[in-house]
Scaffold this motif. Structure first.
Motif, PDB file in Angstrom:
ATOM      1  N   MET A   1       0.735  -1.221  -0.067  1.00 51.03           N
ATOM      2  CA  MET A   1      -0.035   0.001   0.014  1.00 51.03           C
ATOM      3  C   MET A   1       0.944   1.308   0.048  1.00 51.03           C
ATOM      4  O   MET A   1       0.045   2.447  -0.099  1.00 51.03           O
ATOM      5  N   VAL A   2       2.381   1.091  -0.005  1.00 47.70           N
ATOM      6  CA  VAL A   2       2.977   2.392   0.074  1.00 47.70           C
ATOM      7  C   VAL A   2       2.770   3.119  -0.981  1.00 47.70           C
ATOM      8  O   VAL A   2       2.867   4.486  -1.081  1.00 47.70           O
ATOM      9  N   PRO A   3       2.856   2.620  -2.512  1.00 46.85           N
ATOM     10  CA  PRO A   3       2.684   3.180  -3.617  1.00 46.85           C
ATOM     11  C   PRO A   3       1.436   4.118  -3.531  1.00 46.85           C
ATOM     12  O   PRO A   3       1.267   5.365  -3.882  1.00 46.85           O
ATOM     13  N   LEU A   4       0.243   3.582  -3.051  1.00 44.57           N
ATOM     14  CA  LEU A   4      -0.985   4.435  -2.764  1.00 44.57           C
ATOM     15  C   LEU A   4      -1.008   5.463  -1.728  1.00 44.57           C
ATOM     16  O   LEU A   4      -1.295   6.689  -2.059  1.00 44.57           O
ATOM     17  N   THR A   5      -0.240   5.097  -0.785  1.00 44.60           N
ATOM     18  CA  THR A   5       0.059   6.108   0.216  1.00 44.60           C
ATOM     19  C   THR A   5       0.735   7.547  -0.380  1.00 44.60           C
ATOM     20  O   THR A   5       0.592   8.648  -0.312  1.00 44.60           O
ATOM     21  N   LEU A   6       1.980   7.131  -1.440  1.00 44.19           N
ATOM     22  CA  LEU A   6       2.570   8.178  -1.842  1.00 44.19           C
ATOM     23  C   LEU A   6       1.647   8.955  -2.805  1.00 44.19           C
ATOM     24  O   LEU A   6       1.867  10.193  -2.809  1.00 44.19           O
ATOM     25  N   LEU A   7       0.760   8.441  -3.497  1.00 43.17           N
ATOM     26  CA  LEU A   7      -0.147   9.074  -4.104  1.00 43.17           C
ATOM     27  C   LEU A   7      -0.990   9.923  -3.522  1.00 43.17           C
ATOM     28  O   LEU A   7      -1.442  11.075  -3.894  1.00 43.17           O
ATOM     29  N   TYR A   8      -1.493   9.521  -2.421  1.00 40.44           N
ATOM     30  CA  TYR A   8      -2.655  10.346  -1.523  1.00 40.44           C
ATOM     31  C   TYR A   8      -1.989  11.406  -0.896  1.00 40.44           C
ATOM     32  O   TYR A   8      -2.196  12.422  -0.729  1.00 40.44           O
ATOM     33  N   PHE A   9      -0.663  10.962  -0.272  1.00 40.26           N
ATOM     34  CA  PHE A   9      -0.428  12.069   1.007  1.00 40.26           C
ATOM     35  C   PHE A   9       1.141  12.485   0.499  1.00 40.26           C
ATOM     36  O   PHE A   9       1.697  13.545   1.424  1.00 40.26           O
ATOM     37  N   GLY A  10       1.760  12.198  -0.859  1.00 35.03           N
ATOM     38  CA  GLY A  10       3.059  12.644  -1.144  1.00 35.03           C
ATOM     39  C   GLY A  10       4.009  12.163  -0.052  1.00 35.03           C
ATOM     40  O   GLY A  10       4.117  10.805   0.161  1.00 35.03           O
ATOM     41  N   ILE A  11       5.282  12.692  -0.064  1.00 36.67           N
ATOM     42  CA  ILE A  11       6.401  11.780   0.559  1.00 36.67           C
ATOM     43  C   ILE A  11       6.598  12.479   2.119  1.00 36.67           C
ATOM     44  O   ILE A  11       7.463  12.550   2.533  1.00 36.67           O
ATOM     45  N   GLY A  12       5.801  13.532   2.599  1.00 39.32           N
ATOM     46  CA  GLY A  12       5.929  13.999   3.927  1.00 39.32           C
ATOM     47  C   GLY A  12       5.631  13.076   4.813  1.00 39.32           C
ATOM     48  O   GLY A  12       5.417  11.988   4.878  1.00 39.32           O
ATOM     49  N   ASP A  13       5.507  13.716   6.221  1.00 35.43           N
ATOM     50  CA  ASP A  13       5.402  13.061   7.293  1.00 35.43           C
ATOM     51  C   ASP A  13       3.981  12.413   7.299  1.00 35.43           C
ATOM     52  O   ASP A  13       3.719  11.256   7.897  1.00 35.43           O
ATOM     53  N   LEU A  14       3.062  12.828   6.623  1.00 34.36           N
ATOM     54  CA  LEU A  14       1.737  12.447   6.660  1.00 34.36           C
ATOM     55  C   LEU A  14       1.593  11.072   5.914  1.00 34.36           C
ATOM     56  O   LEU A  14       0.854  10.140   6.537  1.00 34.36           O
ATOM     57  N   GLN A  15       2.216  10.976   4.907  1.00 39.30           N
ATOM     58  CA  GLN A  15       2.484   9.498   4.328  1.00 39.30           C
ATOM     59  C   GLN A  15       2.918   8.506   5.149  1.00 39.30           C
ATOM     60  O   GLN A  15       2.681   7.506   5.194  1.00 39.30           O
ATOM     61  N   LYS A  16       3.995   8.828   6.019  1.00 36.45           N
ATOM     62  CA  LYS A  16       4.462   8.201   7.007  1.00 36.45           C
ATOM     63  C   LYS A  16       3.636   7.467   8.023  1.00 36.45           C
ATOM     64  O   LYS A  16       3.502   6.448   8.535  1.00 36.45           O
ATOM     65  N   PHE A  17       2.923   8.589   8.518  1.00 36.51           N
ATOM     66  CA  PHE A  17       1.677   8.241   9.673  1.00 36.51           C
ATOM     67  C   PHE A  17       0.649   7.348   9.025  1.00 36.51           C
ATOM     68  O   PHE A  17       0.430   6.421   9.639  1.00 36.51           O
ATOM     69  N   ALA A  18       0.511   7.596   7.678  1.00 36.88           N
ATOM     70  CA  ALA A  18      -0.635   6.649   7.179  1.00 36.88           C
ATOM     71  C   ALA A  18      -0.035   5.298   6.916  1.00 36.88           C
ATOM     72  O   ALA A  18      -0.791   4.303   7.205  1.00 36.88           O
ATOM     73  N   VAL A  19       1.234   4.947   6.488  1.00 36.58           N
ATOM     74  CA  VAL A  19       1.784   3.553   6.373  1.00 36.58           C
ATOM     75  C   VAL A  19       1.779   2.903   7.823  1.00 36.58           C
ATOM     76  O   VAL A  19       1.334   1.941   8.065  1.00 36.58           O
ATOM     77  N   ILE A  20       2.177   3.727   8.667  1.00 36.68           N
ATOM     78  CA  ILE A  20       2.152   3.144  10.293  1.00 36.68           C
ATOM     79  C   ILE A  20       0.994   2.868  10.474  1.00 36.68           C
ATOM     80  O   ILE A  20       0.456   1.507  11.216  1.00 36.68           O
ATOM     81  N   PHE A  21      -0.068   3.787  10.443  1.00 40.11           N
ATOM     82  CA  PHE A  21      -1.576   3.461  10.974  1.00 40.11           C
ATOM     83  C   PHE A  21      -2.099   2.333  10.037  1.00 40.11           C
ATOM     84  O   PHE A  21      -2.604   1.316  10.952  1.00 40.11           O
ATOM     85  N   LEU A  22      -1.933   2.227   8.833  1.00 38.44           N
ATOM     86  CA  LEU A  22      -2.428   1.126   8.031  1.00 38.44           C
ATOM     87  C   LEU A  22      -1.559  -0.229   8.618  1.00 38.44           C
ATOM     88  O   LEU A  22      -2.436  -1.359   8.546  1.00 38.44           O
ATOM     89  N   GLY A  23      -0.637  -0.334   9.113  1.00 30.26           N
ATOM     90  CA  GLY A  23       0.216  -1.534   9.269  1.00 30.26           C
ATOM     91  C   GLY A  23      -0.125  -1.912  10.794  1.00 30.26           C
ATOM     92  O   GLY A  23      -0.040  -2.985  11.066  1.00 30.26           O
ATOM     93  N   THR A  24      -0.639  -0.845  11.721  1.00 35.82           N
ATOM     94  CA  THR A  24      -0.835  -1.380  12.985  1.00 35.82           C
ATOM     95  C   THR A  24      -2.215  -1.301  13.420  1.00 35.82           C
ATOM     96  O   THR A  24      -2.822  -2.009  14.484  1.00 35.82           O
ATOM     97  N   PHE A  25      -3.005  -0.406  13.049  1.00 36.08           N
ATOM     98  CA  PHE A  25      -4.434  -0.247  13.351  1.00 36.08           C
ATOM     99  C   PHE A  25      -5.274  -1.534  13.400  1.00 36.08           C
ATOM    100  O   PHE A  25      -5.939  -1.758  14.259  1.00 36.08           O
ATOM    101  N   PHE A  26      -5.296  -2.223  12.128  1.00 38.06           N
ATOM    102  CA  PHE A  26      -6.298  -3.570  12.104  1.00 38.06           C
ATOM    103  C   PHE A  26      -5.913  -4.357  13.104  1.00 38.06           C
ATOM    104  O   PHE A  26      -6.628  -5.289  13.533  1.00 38.06           O
ATOM    105  N   GLN A  27      -4.531  -4.705  12.909  1.00 38.41           N
ATOM    106  CA  GLN A  27      -4.015  -5.752  14.052  1.00 38.41           C
ATOM    107  C   GLN A  27      -4.407  -5.296  15.468  1.00 38.41           C
ATOM    108  O   GLN A  27      -4.623  -6.305  16.124  1.00 38.41           O
TER     109      GLN A  27
END
Lengths: 265, 259
Positions: free
Chosen positions: A117-143
């Motif tokens: 999902m990293v490519p998608l998050t780049l598309l949505y949020f660019g390469i800034g902090d927000l995209q990093k938050f999104a990746v971490i969120f997606l990786g931990t939230f559901f679990q």
């Protein structure tokens, strides 16, 4: 009653000695392999070169700045997941309707590899902090939703029944019994998921970032600066170790009554 | 009028296609201040019966009333002590005993006094500030008894409360319960599969049949009170014990064959 204290001194000390020995062994192995020339400097830099690289990066100002950037991203992204997931997990565990509504979706989502999902998050949020938050969120939230709901569902039923026979209402049972009884397990889940958050962050930084430890490792690779790559790994490892120790300490502070004695696992 | 009346209570459990009749036509009358003990072979539904009285489970048929009012759900008027350890591990002994009082909004000062009294009564005066994880099994059950009694319940329901303890501790706890009961005179409904325990404690022993559980016999125990462990070696004790054993033996033998 205080029978535990004397018995614990020796095992604790021998535990620490063994831990230290394992680190020392790794270091000696590293030193021997690089000093003897069995492995080329390009693949395995000497401990002294890595130390130099660390000093260089410190003088350049990137060591501290990148470490802080990465830490900030992990903490914020992970906290967002925690704030959203813990109440949801508790809800799923205590309501059949919520379980039916949420569990299948969460089960589906948690098997989607975050890396994909990293490519998608780049598309949505660019390469800034927000995209990093999104990746971490997606990786931990559901679990985390599932882990917390599991913890809550496994609270000893008789504790709740005992509270009911003492006159507690449903809401009082929830607040005064279910919530505190779930805390040790929730603390464990938090400790485990923040470890994952580090992994996902580094993945995200390796793909695209302007700063951070992952970015530093990637840049070092372009210049074949193996010493800097090692330095980056070393720092990530140490940060992980400190995070774990911090959480074990926090668990002892938050739930000193827990029979498990603060995450020995 | 009886304190507790259980009339024609029945209960069935269904899991999938299998329907199990757990209780059938249960009738019980427990008098005020009575220490009533139900014994029965394992799986006879005695815990289910106690849960119904506690309001933790619903009967499918029949009625249960206490002081003439029918029982709708769990409440502070029926305290319960479980076989498993149910102290709240994050609360000290004192806070555990105060739990029910706190919920009812009793002032801190009064709470403290009441809790103190019951902690002393079960002999744990010096452990008020201790967390449950530092207590032995027997001590945990003492606190559980104090916690239930501090609520001043109309009845105390006990579901094999000493079942997980070793034989010596169990005897000590039985004597403790007798002492507490002599003082408080709370009506007690006690469940066990231990015949010695039943005879030592009870005013009346109710023997349950195997599944579907029914009350098969009621045996009055007229051993003199106050009783302690010495009562267990008296000839009257042996006679009553033998009588109950015969009944239970018949029940468990047929149950074992059919199973």
């Amino acid at each position: 009653m205080q029978k535990k204290a004397p018995a614990k001194v020796w095992p604790n000390r021998s535990y620490r000695t063994l831990t230290l020995a394992s680190f020392l062994f790794l270091f000696c192995l590293w030193f021997t392999l690089s000093a003897s020339g069995v492995v080329k400097e390009l693949f395995l830099p000497a401990p002294s070169s890595v130390w130099q690289a660390l000093q260089e990066m410190y003088r350049e100002g990137i060591l501290l700045a990148y470490t802080l950037d990465s830490t900030y991203r992990v903490v914020v992204g992970w906290l967002m997941a925690v704030v959203a997931a813990v109440p949801l997990g508790m809800l799923v565990a205590s309501s059949k309707k919520a379980e039916a509504l949420l569990t299948p979706v969460v089960e589906f989502a948690r098997y989607l590899p975050v890396v994909a999902m990293v490519p998608l998050t780049l598309l949505y949020f660019g390469i800034g902090d927000l995209q990093k938050f999104a990746v971490i969120f997606l990786g931990t939230f559901f679990q985390l939703v599932l882990m917390v709901s599991d913890v809550v569902a496994n609270v000893q039923r008789d504790l709740l029944r005992a509270a009911a026979t003492l006159g507690a209402s449903r809401w009082q049972i929830y607040r005064l019994v279910l919530l505190p009884a779930s805390l040790p397990g929730i603390m464990d889940s938090l400790r485990i998921t923040i470890g994952w958050a580090w992994t996902y962050l580094v993945v995200a930084e390796l793909v695209a970032a302007n700063s951070g430890l992952g970015h530093m490792i990637l840049k070092a690779q372009r210049f074949l600066a193996t010493d800097r790559m090692f330095a980056g790994l070393l720092i990530i490892g140490l940060l992980g170790l400190f995070t774990d120790l911090f959480f074990k300490w926090l668990t002892r502070v938050v739930v000193p009554w827990s029979e498990k004695e603060g995450g020995k696992a | 009028m009886s304190k507790l009346m259980v009339e024609q209570v029945g209960k069935t459990f269904a899991s999938g296609d299998i329907v199990v009749e757990a209780l059938s036509d249960i009738n019980l009358r427990i008098a005020e201040h009575e220490l009533a003990v139900i014994v029965g072979p394992s799986g006879c539904g005695k815990s289910t019966l106690l849960n119904i009285v506690a309001g933790l489970e619903q009967a499918d048929s029949g009625i249960v009333t206490m002081n003439g009012r029918s029982i709708e759900g769990p409440g502070a008027d029926r305290g319960m002590v479980f076989q498993s350890y149910t102290l709240f591990p994050w609360l000290t002994v004192q806070q555990n005993v105060e739990f029910g009082l706190r919920i009812r909004g009793i002032t801190a000062k009064e709470r403290q006094e009441i809790a103190r009294h019951y902690i002393d009564l079960v002999g744990l005066g010096s452990f008020a500030a201790t967390l449950p994880k530092a207590l032995s099994g027997g001590m945990k059950q003492r606190v559980a008894i104090a916690r239930a009694l501090a609520n001043k319940p109309e009845m105390l329901l006990m579901d094999e409360p000493f079942g997980a303890l070793d034989a010596q501790t169990r005897l000590v706890m039985q004597e403790l319960l007798l002492t507490v009961w002599e003082q408080e005179r709370t009506t007690i409904l006690f469940i066990t599969h231990d015949i010695d325990e039943a005879v030592l404690l009870a005013d009346n022993v109710y023997v349950m049949s195997r599944r579907p559980g029914r009350i098969r016999n009621q045996i009055q125990v007229s051993l003199p009170r106050p009783r302690d462990h010495r009562a267990t070696v008296s000839p009257e004790f042996s006679t009553i014990k033998k009588e109950i054993m015969e009944m239970l033996w018949e029940e468990s033998r047929t149950a074992a064959i059919e199973r």
